[in-house]
Design a protein around this motif. Sequence first.
Motif, PDB file in Angstrom:
ATOM      1  N   GLU A  54       0.790  -1.236   0.000  1.00  0.00           N
ATOM      2  CA  GLU A  54       0.000   0.000   0.000  1.00  0.00           C
ATOM      3  C   GLU A  54       0.820   1.282   0.000  1.00  0.00           C
ATOM      4  O   GLU A  54       1.953   1.302   0.467  1.00  0.00           O
ATOM      5  N   ASN A  55       0.179   2.313  -0.489  1.00  0.00           N
ATOM      6  CA  ASN A  55       0.777   3.648  -0.386  1.00  0.00           C
ATOM      7  C   ASN A  55       0.532   4.180   1.020  1.00  0.00           C
ATOM      8  O   ASN A  55      -0.527   3.948   1.605  1.00  0.00           O
ATOM      9  N   ILE A  56       1.513   4.860   1.535  1.00  0.00           N
ATOM     10  CA  ILE A  56       1.403   5.434   2.883  1.00  0.00           C
ATOM     11  C   ILE A  56       1.454   6.953   2.749  1.00  0.00           C
ATOM     12  O   ILE A  56       2.334   7.481   2.059  1.00  0.00           O
ATOM     13  N   PRO A  57       0.522   7.659   3.383  1.00  0.00           N
ATOM     14  CA  PRO A  57       0.580   9.124   3.266  1.00  0.00           C
ATOM     15  C   PRO A  57       1.793   9.680   3.998  1.00  0.00           C
ATOM     16  O   PRO A  57       2.293   9.069   4.945  1.00  0.00           O
ATOM     17  N   ALA A  58       2.250  10.820   3.548  1.00  0.00           N
ATOM     18  CA  ALA A  58       3.374  11.479   4.228  1.00  0.00           C
ATOM     19  C   ALA A  58       2.957  11.815   5.658  1.00  0.00           C
ATOM     20  O   ALA A  58       1.778  12.087   5.906  1.00  0.00           O
TER      21      ALA A  58
ATOM     22  N   GLU B  10       7.304  29.261 -11.590  1.00  0.00           N
ATOM     23  CA  GLU B  10       7.695  30.622 -11.969  1.00  0.00           C
ATOM     24  C   GLU B  10       7.535  31.566 -10.779  1.00  0.00           C
ATOM     25  O   GLU B  10       8.403  32.388 -10.491  1.00  0.00           O
ATOM     26  N   ARG B  11       6.414  31.381 -10.067  1.00  0.00           N
ATOM     27  CA  ARG B  11       6.162  32.222  -8.884  1.00  0.00           C
ATOM     28  C   ARG B  11       7.177  31.911  -7.777  1.00  0.00           C
ATOM     29  O   ARG B  11       7.615  32.791  -7.050  1.00  0.00           O
ATOM     30  N   CYS B  12       7.483  30.615  -7.644  1.00  0.00           N
ATOM     31  CA  CYS B  12       8.478  30.162  -6.658  1.00  0.00           C
ATOM     32  C   CYS B  12       9.803  30.871  -6.886  1.00  0.00           C
ATOM     33  O   CYS B  12      10.469  31.301  -5.953  1.00  0.00           O
ATOM     34  N   ASN B  13      10.175  30.947  -8.136  1.00  0.00           N
ATOM     35  CA  ASN B  13      11.439  31.587  -8.527  1.00  0.00           C
ATOM     36  C   ASN B  13      11.474  33.050  -8.124  1.00  0.00           C
ATOM     37  O   ASN B  13      12.531  33.607  -7.862  1.00  0.00           O
ATOM     38  N   LYS B  14      10.275  33.661  -8.064  1.00  0.00           N
ATOM     39  CA  LYS B  14      10.210  35.072  -7.664  1.00  0.00           C
ATOM     40  C   LYS B  14      10.083  35.215  -6.145  1.00  0.00           C
ATOM     41  O   LYS B  14       9.854  36.309  -5.629  1.00  0.00           O
ATOM     42  N   GLY B  15      10.167  34.078  -5.437  1.00  0.00           N
ATOM     43  CA  GLY B  15      10.147  34.120  -3.971  1.00  0.00           C
ATOM     44  C   GLY B  15       8.768  33.986  -3.355  1.00  0.00           C
ATOM     45  O   GLY B  15       8.588  34.308  -2.174  1.00  0.00           O
ATOM     46  N   ASP B  16       7.801  33.537  -4.135  1.00  0.00           N
ATOM     47  CA  ASP B  16       6.438  33.376  -3.612  1.00  0.00           C
ATOM     48  C   ASP B  16       6.340  32.055  -2.846  1.00  0.00           C
ATOM     49  O   ASP B  16       6.253  30.975  -3.444  1.00  0.00           O
ATOM     50  N   MET B  17       6.344  32.137  -1.503  1.00  0.00           N
ATOM     51  CA  MET B  17       6.340  30.927  -0.683  1.00  0.00           C
ATOM     52  C   MET B  17       4.981  30.227  -0.713  1.00  0.00           C
ATOM     53  O   MET B  17       4.890  29.023  -0.479  1.00  0.00           O
ATOM     54  N   ALA B  18       3.920  30.970  -1.006  1.00  0.00           N
ATOM     55  CA  ALA B  18       2.589  30.357  -1.097  1.00  0.00           C
ATOM     56  C   ALA B  18       2.551  29.386  -2.284  1.00  0.00           C
ATOM     57  O   ALA B  18       1.933  28.317  -2.207  1.00  0.00           O
ATOM     58  N   ALA B  19       3.243  29.757  -3.360  1.00  0.00           N
ATOM     59  CA  ALA B  19       3.309  28.889  -4.548  1.00  0.00           C
ATOM     60  C   ALA B  19       4.076  27.611  -4.210  1.00  0.00           C
ATOM     61  O   ALA B  19       3.683  26.509  -4.606  1.00  0.00           O
ATOM     62  N   PHE B  20       5.159  27.765  -3.448  1.00  0.00           N
ATOM     63  CA  PHE B  20       5.952  26.605  -3.040  1.00  0.00           C
ATOM     64  C   PHE B  20       5.106  25.671  -2.161  1.00  0.00           C
ATOM     65  O   PHE B  20       5.133  24.448  -2.323  1.00  0.00           O
ATOM     66  N   GLU B  21       4.337  26.267  -1.265  1.00  0.00           N
ATOM     67  CA  GLU B  21       3.486  25.483  -0.366  1.00  0.00           C
ATOM     68  C   GLU B  21       2.469  24.662  -1.167  1.00  0.00           C
ATOM     69  O   GLU B  21       2.193  23.506  -0.850  1.00  0.00           O
ATOM     70  N   LEU B  22       1.960  25.277  -2.209  1.00  0.00           N
ATOM     71  CA  LEU B  22       0.977  24.585  -3.060  1.00  0.00           C
ATOM     72  C   LEU B  22       1.620  23.391  -3.779  1.00  0.00           C
ATOM     73  O   LEU B  22       1.012  22.315  -3.894  1.00  0.00           O
ATOM     74  N   ILE B  23       2.845  23.575  -4.207  1.00  0.00           N
ATOM     75  CA  ILE B  23       3.580  22.474  -4.861  1.00  0.00           C
ATOM     76  C   ILE B  23       3.787  21.334  -3.868  1.00  0.00           C
ATOM     77  O   ILE B  23       3.597  20.162  -4.198  1.00  0.00           O
ATOM     78  N   VAL B  24       4.160  21.697  -2.645  1.00  0.00           N
ATOM     79  CA  VAL B  24       4.382  20.676  -1.607  1.00  0.00           C
ATOM     80  C   VAL B  24       3.084  19.902  -1.369  1.00  0.00           C
ATOM     81  O   VAL B  24       3.079  18.668  -1.318  1.00  0.00           O
ATOM     82  N   LEU B  25       1.982  20.629  -1.237  1.00  0.00           N
ATOM     83  CA  LEU B  25       0.697  19.981  -0.980  1.00  0.00           C
ATOM     84  C   LEU B  25       0.298  19.045  -2.115  1.00  0.00           C
ATOM     85  O   LEU B  25      -0.255  17.975  -1.904  1.00  0.00           O
ATOM     86  N   TYR B  27       2.342  17.407  -4.218  1.00  0.00           N
ATOM     87  CA  TYR B  27       3.223  16.260  -4.489  1.00  0.00           C
ATOM     88  C   TYR B  27       3.801  15.554  -3.264  1.00  0.00           C
ATOM     89  O   TYR B  27       4.522  14.586  -3.424  1.00  0.00           O
ATOM     90  N   LYS B  28       3.513  16.045  -2.054  1.00  0.00           N
ATOM     91  CA  LYS B  28       4.203  15.475  -0.885  1.00  0.00           C
ATOM     92  C   LYS B  28       3.934  13.974  -0.726  1.00  0.00           C
ATOM     93  O   LYS B  28       4.864  13.204  -0.464  1.00  0.00           O
ATOM     94  N   ASP B  29       2.696  13.546  -0.906  1.00  0.00           N
ATOM     95  CA  ASP B  29       2.387  12.120  -0.722  1.00  0.00           C
ATOM     96  C   ASP B  29       3.053  11.266  -1.804  1.00  0.00           C
ATOM     97  O   ASP B  29       3.594  10.201  -1.510  1.00  0.00           O
ATOM     98  N   ALA B  30       3.004  11.744  -3.040  1.00  0.00           N
ATOM     99  CA  ALA B  30       3.590  10.985  -4.149  1.00  0.00           C
ATOM    100  C   ALA B  30       5.101  10.844  -3.972  1.00  0.00           C
ATOM    101  O   ALA B  30       5.651   9.744  -4.097  1.00  0.00           O
ATOM    102  N   VAL B  31       5.739  11.956  -3.636  1.00  0.00           N
ATOM    103  CA  VAL B  31       7.201  11.941  -3.475  1.00  0.00           C
ATOM    104  C   VAL B  31       7.598  11.070  -2.285  1.00  0.00           C
ATOM    105  O   VAL B  31       8.528  10.257  -2.371  1.00  0.00           O
TER     106      VAL B  31
END
Lengths: 165, 191
Positions: A54-58, B10-25, B27-31
């Motif tokens: 299974e996949n595990i959430p972060a 692109e926004r991340c590159n300009k220092g927009d931390m909200a954009a970075f947070e959205l990327i984390v949200l 892809y965090k589980d997949a990564v």
Amino acid sequence: MNCNKIKSQLSSYIDGELSEKESFFIREHLLICQDCHQEEEILRKTSHLVKRWENIPAPDSFHQVLLAKADKISHQPQGSTIHAVRPFTGPRWVIKVAFYGVAVLLLFLLIYSFTTSPQRETPSVEPHPIYANMRNNMQEKNIQNPEDLPIYTTMAKIKVLGIWE
Amino acid sequence: MIISDEELMERCNKGDMAAFELIVLRYKDAVFNFAYHFLIDYHRAQDISQEAFLRVLKNAGKYKSRDYFKTWLYRIVTNLCKNELRDRKRHKTLSLEDSILEIEKFSFSSYDSPEENYEKREMTKLVKDAIKSLPEDQQIAIVLREYEDLNYEEIALVLNCSMSAVKSKIHRARQCIKRILLNKEVFYSDL
């Protein structure tokens, strides 16, 4: 297509990665070939079994910890985030030429320093006080030939008698 | 309207931390899952996936919008995981027993009966051993295909190889896993 060729494409077929034409040929073959059909079933089940791990959430803290770390990076002064010194981005041959140039220069300096090093001068030896005395005596007594000095004759006598070599 | 990954970068590159947070949200589980299935170490998977996101932030300027963000991100994680495995081989930090314990810790579900949990744990152990026995590139290809649901073209971009190479890697990986499971007398007819 023969069975070996079909079997080598079964994984791509299962994953839907073949063209419509290729998929059609394989589908037709599977209808008439029991062996290939069985292989396809087993590969599908293998894929299914692998997916059962299974996949595990972060973890919950993942997001907060990461953003705290990211915040530190974003508050570092400009230019210090990745490299303290901007890396050289030009062609690599420039680095090589510079390296060999410096090496040749150092070698040249080393050879030059050896070949042109100043001649070693023999240290000036102060005359023994006895000669200074002799010179003074000669000047005082107005003597031109040092053999006329009484000390010289004494020393010559000693030398002749073999008392002092 | 959904903002594309490329625009967020692109926004991340300009220092927009909200954009970075959205990327984390996004892809965090997949990564994290990719790192976990590859390393079989919950805590190291967490460290590695966080490091991958930090690298995304640090290298936002280097990201070219013509690259597909997802594959760029997976390439970063893949490289970090490869380095981790190389370090581990050098220092032999996680033993086989440790990795089995890891699996037991996280493959237990309170909704299943004890028999089901046992069966699931055993199967996970077999699958994990089978995946571990594969060459590194086949391992990455099969994990990206089976757990991350990447298509062959995306896997080719992550591994920096041709589509036909990916086809062959996945086919060989499945054949190898199949042989191992058949040797361990996993009954395919029951499935």
